[in-house]
Design a protein around this motif. Structure first.
Motif, short mmCIF file in Angstrom:
data_model
loop_
_atom_site.label_atom_id
_atom_site.label_comp_id
_atom_site.label_asym_id
_atom_site.label_seq_id
_atom_site.Cartn_x
_atom_site.Cartn_y
_atom_site.Cartn_z
N SER A 307 0.82 -1.22 -0.10
CA SER A 307 0.08 0.02 -0.12
C SER A 307 0.81 1.32 0.00
N SER A 308 0.22 2.26 -0.41
CA SER A 308 0.94 3.63 -0.36
C SER A 308 1.42 4.13 1.07
N LYS A 371 11.83 8.31 -4.22
CA LYS A 371 10.37 7.70 -4.03
C LYS A 371 10.27 7.81 -2.25
N GLU A 375 7.05 9.31 -0.30
CA GLU A 375 6.23 8.45 0.45
C GLU A 375 6.24 9.19 1.92
N GLN A 378 4.03 11.89 2.20
CA GLN A 378 2.60 11.52 2.21
C GLN A 378 2.39 11.17 3.57
#
Length: 389
Positions: A307-308, A371, A375, A378
């Protein structure tokens, strides 16, 4: 020849004198399944006691006075570890030949637990004299004295100056362990377990794999310690060893807790727990956190590996200096170790191979830094939204 043994306490015959060598005894018939007692099966591998008797590893036998002097009277300022077993002190001893500089050692002094304490002390002496691997702590010698003031059981190990994996993961007063170093440490620990499970004539089930038992030398090379709960694995057509449930809460495999049936797969489960500890920087149980976050394995399930939101479980002290790809691979490996069906967990040799491949991939220079940053951003945004709610 009997296939299975336990260590028999001889303390009643040792009162008032030091033991020159730990003694062994046969297992009670009630501990051996009837099928094992009556069947004329194929020759079984030698037991730990038998291997101990032919071992060429020489252990020093210390007097209680020598070890008292080595620790300045068991000075509390020299304490480097404590637990239910007793205390561990930093000390110095003279070389066995009496020549050269003093040697720094770790001296474990067991509490006076009576028979149970003696059994765990004896198990450590037996196992550590038999095993030999770069990722297992070296036992230098021991002390066993029964006198008017009670029993004295001590063990003398090589000194590990960088303490334990637990200390470096959870003690904010120590430097953070970099991502690559964490993987190297857990790989070394896995190699030690793989040796115990399949690298000797007899299988050894460690039974107490946890981050505090992974000690680190001056180069941060890991070595497994504390073999007081170790047991010989099943032999012949036996699928498990039946034993009292011992170990550390949060690390014990569920099937072992429920049934007392011990197998090498029990160690695999414990290894999976520690994999998540190195990923998250969290202990397996933390009572000071919100209810939904107190149990590590329950908490990480809320952030699936694909999942993110997965990066939210990564130890904040790693910042963005880790490979998100490798982190996902470690989580997937941990999940396979934590399979509820013990038979579907990987063997330690497979775990070692997986970890080596993950580290090899890191050497290719693919760190996915951009990345990681995305993330991480986020995750920070998600946390802020949670706080507003």
């Amino acid at each position: 020849m009997k296939c299975f043994y336990i260590f028999k306490d001889k303390s009643k015959n040792m009162k008032g004198k030091a033991n020159l060598a730990p003694e062994l005894g046969g297992q009670r018939k009630s501990d051996i399944p009837s099928s094992s007692r009556t069947a004329k099966s194929l020759p079984c591998p030698r037991s730990i006691p038998e291997l101990y008797n032919v071992s060429e590893h020489n252990l020093q036998v210390f007097s209680f006075q020598e070890l008292r002097k080595a620790t300045t009277g068991f000075n509390r300022l020299l304490t480097i570890g404590e637990g239910g077993f007793g205390s561990v002190y930093k000390g110095t001893i003279r070389p066995a030949n009496g020549q050269g500089d003093p040697i720094v050692v770790a001296i474990k002094k067991l509490n006076n637990h009576g028979l149970q304490g003696h059994k765990q002390w004896l198990a450590e002496v037996q196992f550590l004299r038999v095993v030999s691997h770069p990722n297992l702590v070296k036992l230098i010698g021991y002390c066993s004295v029964d006198g008017e003031r009670g029993i004295q059981r001590l063990l003398v190990y090589e000194y590990m100056p960088n303490r334990s994996l637990e200390d470096h993961l959870f003690n904010r007063g120590l430097p953070n362990l970099p991502w690559r170093k964490r993987l190297e440490i857990i790989l070394g620990a896995a190699e030690g377990l793989a040796y115990l499970h399949g690298g000797m004539e007899v299988q050894v089930i460690y039974r107490d794999f946890k981050s505090s038992n992974v000690l680190l030398d001056e180069d941060f090379k890991p070595k497994l310690s504390d073999f007081g709960l170790a047991r010989e694995g099943p032999t012949g057509d036996r699928t498990h060893v039946s034993t009292a449930v011992l170990g550390t809460y949060g690390y014990a495999a569920p099937e072992y807790v429920e049934t007392g049936h011990l197998t090498s797969q029990s160690d695999i489960w414990s290894f999976g727990v520690v994999l998540y500890e190195i990923l998250t920087g969290r202990r397996t149980v933390e009572r000071n956190r919100p209810a939904a976050e107190q149990k590590l394995l329950y908490w990480v399930k809320q952030f699936p590996v694909d999942s993110s939101r997965f990066s939210m479980i990564i130890d904040p002290r790693l910042r963005n200096e880790y490979s998100i790809k490798a982190a996902r691979q470690i989580a997937k490996l941990a999940d396979s170790c934590l399979n509820k069906n013990a038979k579907e967990r990987p063997a330690m040799t497979q775990v070692v191979a997986s970890l080596k491949q993950i580290i090899q991939d890191l050497e290719g220079g693919s760190t996915s830094t951009n990345k990681n940053i995305a993330e991480s951003s986020q995750s920070s945004l998600f946390r802020r939204r949670q706080n507003k709610v």
